[in-house]
Design an enzyme around this catalytic site. Structure first.
Site, PDB file in Angstrom:
ATOM      1  N   HIS A  28     -40.605  34.896 -54.084  1.00  0.00           N
ATOM      2  CA  HIS A  28     -39.166  34.932 -54.369  1.00  0.00           C
ATOM      3  C   HIS A  28     -38.967  35.351 -55.820  1.00  0.00           C
ATOM      4  CE1 HIS A  28     -35.278  32.251 -54.756  1.00  0.00           C
ATOM      5  NE2 HIS A  28     -35.004  33.540 -54.889  1.00  0.00           N
ATOM      6  N   SER A  65     -42.476  25.006 -51.820  1.00  0.00           N
ATOM      7  CA  SER A  65     -42.317  25.703 -53.093  1.00  0.00           C
ATOM      8  C   SER A  65     -43.271  25.133 -54.134  1.00  0.00           C
ATOM      9  CB  SER A  65     -40.882  25.575 -53.597  1.00  0.00           C
ATOM     10  OG  SER A  65     -40.838  26.021 -54.934  1.00  0.00           O
ATOM     11  N   HIS A  75     -44.324  29.284 -50.716  1.00  0.00           N
ATOM     12  CA  HIS A  75     -43.169  29.859 -51.434  1.00  0.00           C
ATOM     13  C   HIS A  75     -43.459  29.875 -52.929  1.00  0.00           C
ATOM     14  CE1 HIS A  75     -38.903  30.965 -51.743  1.00  0.00           C
ATOM     15  NE2 HIS A  75     -38.856  30.204 -52.827  1.00  0.00           N
ATOM     16  N   MET A  77     -39.726  33.576 -62.052  1.00  0.00           N
ATOM     17  CA  MET A  77     -38.504  33.577 -62.881  1.00  0.00           C
ATOM     18  C   MET A  77     -38.795  34.207 -64.238  1.00  0.00           C
ATOM     19  SD  MET A  77     -37.051  29.789 -62.070  1.00  0.00           S
ATOM     20  CE  MET A  77     -37.169  29.078 -60.417  1.00  0.00           C
ATOM     21  N   ASP A  98     -42.077  30.974 -56.631  1.00  0.00           N
ATOM     22  CA  ASP A  98     -40.850  31.284 -57.376  1.00  0.00           C
ATOM     23  C   ASP A  98     -41.175  31.946 -58.706  1.00  0.00           C
ATOM     24  OD1 ASP A  98     -38.663  30.146 -55.732  1.00  0.00           O
ATOM     25  OD2 ASP A  98     -39.799  28.293 -55.993  1.00  0.00           O
ATOM     26  N   MET A 129     -36.918  35.975 -58.925  1.00  0.00           N
ATOM     27  CA  MET A 129     -35.651  35.708 -59.625  1.00  0.00           C
ATOM     28  C   MET A 129     -35.752  36.393 -60.978  1.00  0.00           C
ATOM     29  SD  MET A 129     -35.314  31.823 -58.329  1.00  0.00           S
ATOM     30  CE  MET A 129     -37.023  31.883 -57.826  1.00  0.00           C
ATOM     31  N   ASP A 134     -33.113  27.978 -49.210  1.00  0.00           N
ATOM     32  CA  ASP A 134     -33.904  27.557 -50.372  1.00  0.00           C
ATOM     33  C   ASP A 134     -33.039  26.755 -51.338  1.00  0.00           C
ATOM     34  OD1 ASP A 134     -35.702  27.369 -52.461  1.00  0.00           O
ATOM     35  OD2 ASP A 134     -35.745  29.517 -52.909  1.00  0.00           O
ATOM     36  N   MET A 154     -29.536  31.070 -50.776  1.00  0.00           N
ATOM     37  CA  MET A 154     -29.780  30.049 -51.804  1.00  0.00           C
ATOM     38  C   MET A 154     -28.779  28.910 -51.618  1.00  0.00           C
ATOM     39  SD  MET A 154     -32.368  30.806 -53.775  1.00  0.00           S
ATOM     40  CE  MET A 154     -32.129  29.328 -54.750  1.00  0.00           C
TER      41      MET A 154
HETATM   42  C1  DX5 Z   1     -34.980  27.409 -57.115  1.00  0.00           C
HETATM   43  C2  DX5 Z   1     -36.148  27.916 -56.335  1.00  0.00           C
HETATM   44  C3  DX5 Z   1     -36.540  27.018 -55.246  1.00  0.00           C
HETATM   45  C4  DX5 Z   1     -36.971  25.639 -55.657  1.00  0.00           C
HETATM   46  C5  DX5 Z   1     -36.741  24.734 -54.485  1.00  0.00           C
HETATM   47  O1  DX5 Z   1     -34.512  28.380 -57.958  1.00  0.00           O
HETATM   48  O2  DX5 Z   1     -35.858  29.180 -55.770  1.00  0.00           O
HETATM   49  O3  DX5 Z   1     -37.535  27.614 -54.417  1.00  0.00           O
HETATM   50  O4  DX5 Z   1     -38.311  25.574 -56.063  1.00  0.00           O
HETATM   51  O5  DX5 Z   1     -37.019  23.424 -54.877  1.00  0.00           O
HETATM   52  P1  DX5 Z   1     -36.295  22.164 -54.182  1.00  0.00           P
HETATM   53  O6  DX5 Z   1     -36.676  22.177 -52.749  1.00  0.00           O
HETATM   54  O7  DX5 Z   1     -36.857  21.011 -54.945  1.00  0.00           O
HETATM   55  O8  DX5 Z   1     -34.803  22.345 -54.378  1.00  0.00           O
HETATM   56 ZN    ZN Z   2     -37.297  29.962 -54.251  1.00  0.00          ZN
END
Ligand code: DX5
Ligand code: ZN
Length: 216
Positions: free
Chosen positions: A66, A8, A33, A37, A35, A68, A175, A137
């Protein structure tokens, strides 16, 4: 089943994103990956299609995006144009989830469905045949570096059972809080893809950390 690691980039140094991408590109991790948001579905704001597009120029590996964000269907074409391979949306964020997954396919991407920790496995029952990936998750989404929610392990087993029952070939991705302590049991429970942020980018030797997670 092949084991896949998806580091990530949320935990990467954003000033050194190019170097982080080259490092992952040369590692045994097969996916990136990313993320996304929006400050509404989750409290945090990260980055959007321009960053995905920039990473697309640096790698041919799978870009695992991903989302969010609320109403993720609004951004399907933008992420396709940016070069996403998998586009994963949250069950809780898309009112017409079935249509959203079809739209992701129509745009030429693989479609993923993510579940928050409180969302039961049965929430994907009616879309299991349509999904290419189900993301369990194992922390509440929004931030990297959180602690793995222990009950997620058993949730992965129940997700595996549901996918078998539904004749779904969807991959199971986990994740949040993944590390060398829990990686082996997650793979054994049915996970195909593990996301790891802190466990990779927080390690002194990220390439070795990737190897350790894959061989856990
Ligand atoms: C959290 C993200 C994850 C996050 C994982 O909302 O979706 O992908 O970056 O990070 P770690 O592995 O540090 O929990
Ligand atoms: Zn994620």
């Amino acid at each position: 089943m092949p084991r896949i690691l998806s580091p990530s980039f949320l935990s990467a140094d954003f000033l050194q994103l190019g170097a982080a991408a080259r490092m992952i590109d040369q590692s045994r991790a097969e996916w990136f990956h990313l993320d996304i948001m929006d400050g509404r579905f989750v409290p945090n704001i990260t980055f959007g299609p321009p960053v995905v597009k920039a990473l697309r120029r640096t790698t041919e590996k799978i870009l695992d995006v991903h989302l969010m964000i609320e109403q993720p269907e609004r951004y399907i074409s933008d992420f396709k144009a940016a070069g996403a391979d998998y586009l994963t949306v949250h069950v809780e964020a898309s009112v017409h989830l079935h249509r959203t997954l079809q739209a992701i396919h129509d745009a030429g991407m693989r479609a993923g469905v993510a579940l928050n920790p409180h969302t039961p496995v049965c929430a994907v029952e009616e879309v299991a045949a349509l999904a290419d990936l189900v993301l369990v998750m194992s922390v509440n989404p929004g931030f990297g570096g959180q602690q793995f929610i222990a009950s997620s392990l058993e949730k992965v087993s129940r997700m595996k059972d549901l996918l078998i029952r539904k004749n779904s070939t969807a991959l199971i991705e986990v994740d949040g809080g993944v590390n060398t302590e829990n990686a082996a049991s997650l793979f054994a429970a049915g996970a195909d893809v593990l996301v790891a942020g802190q466990a990779v980018f927080g390690a002194a030797d990220p390439v070795a950390a990737i190897q350790q997670l894959l061989e856990a």
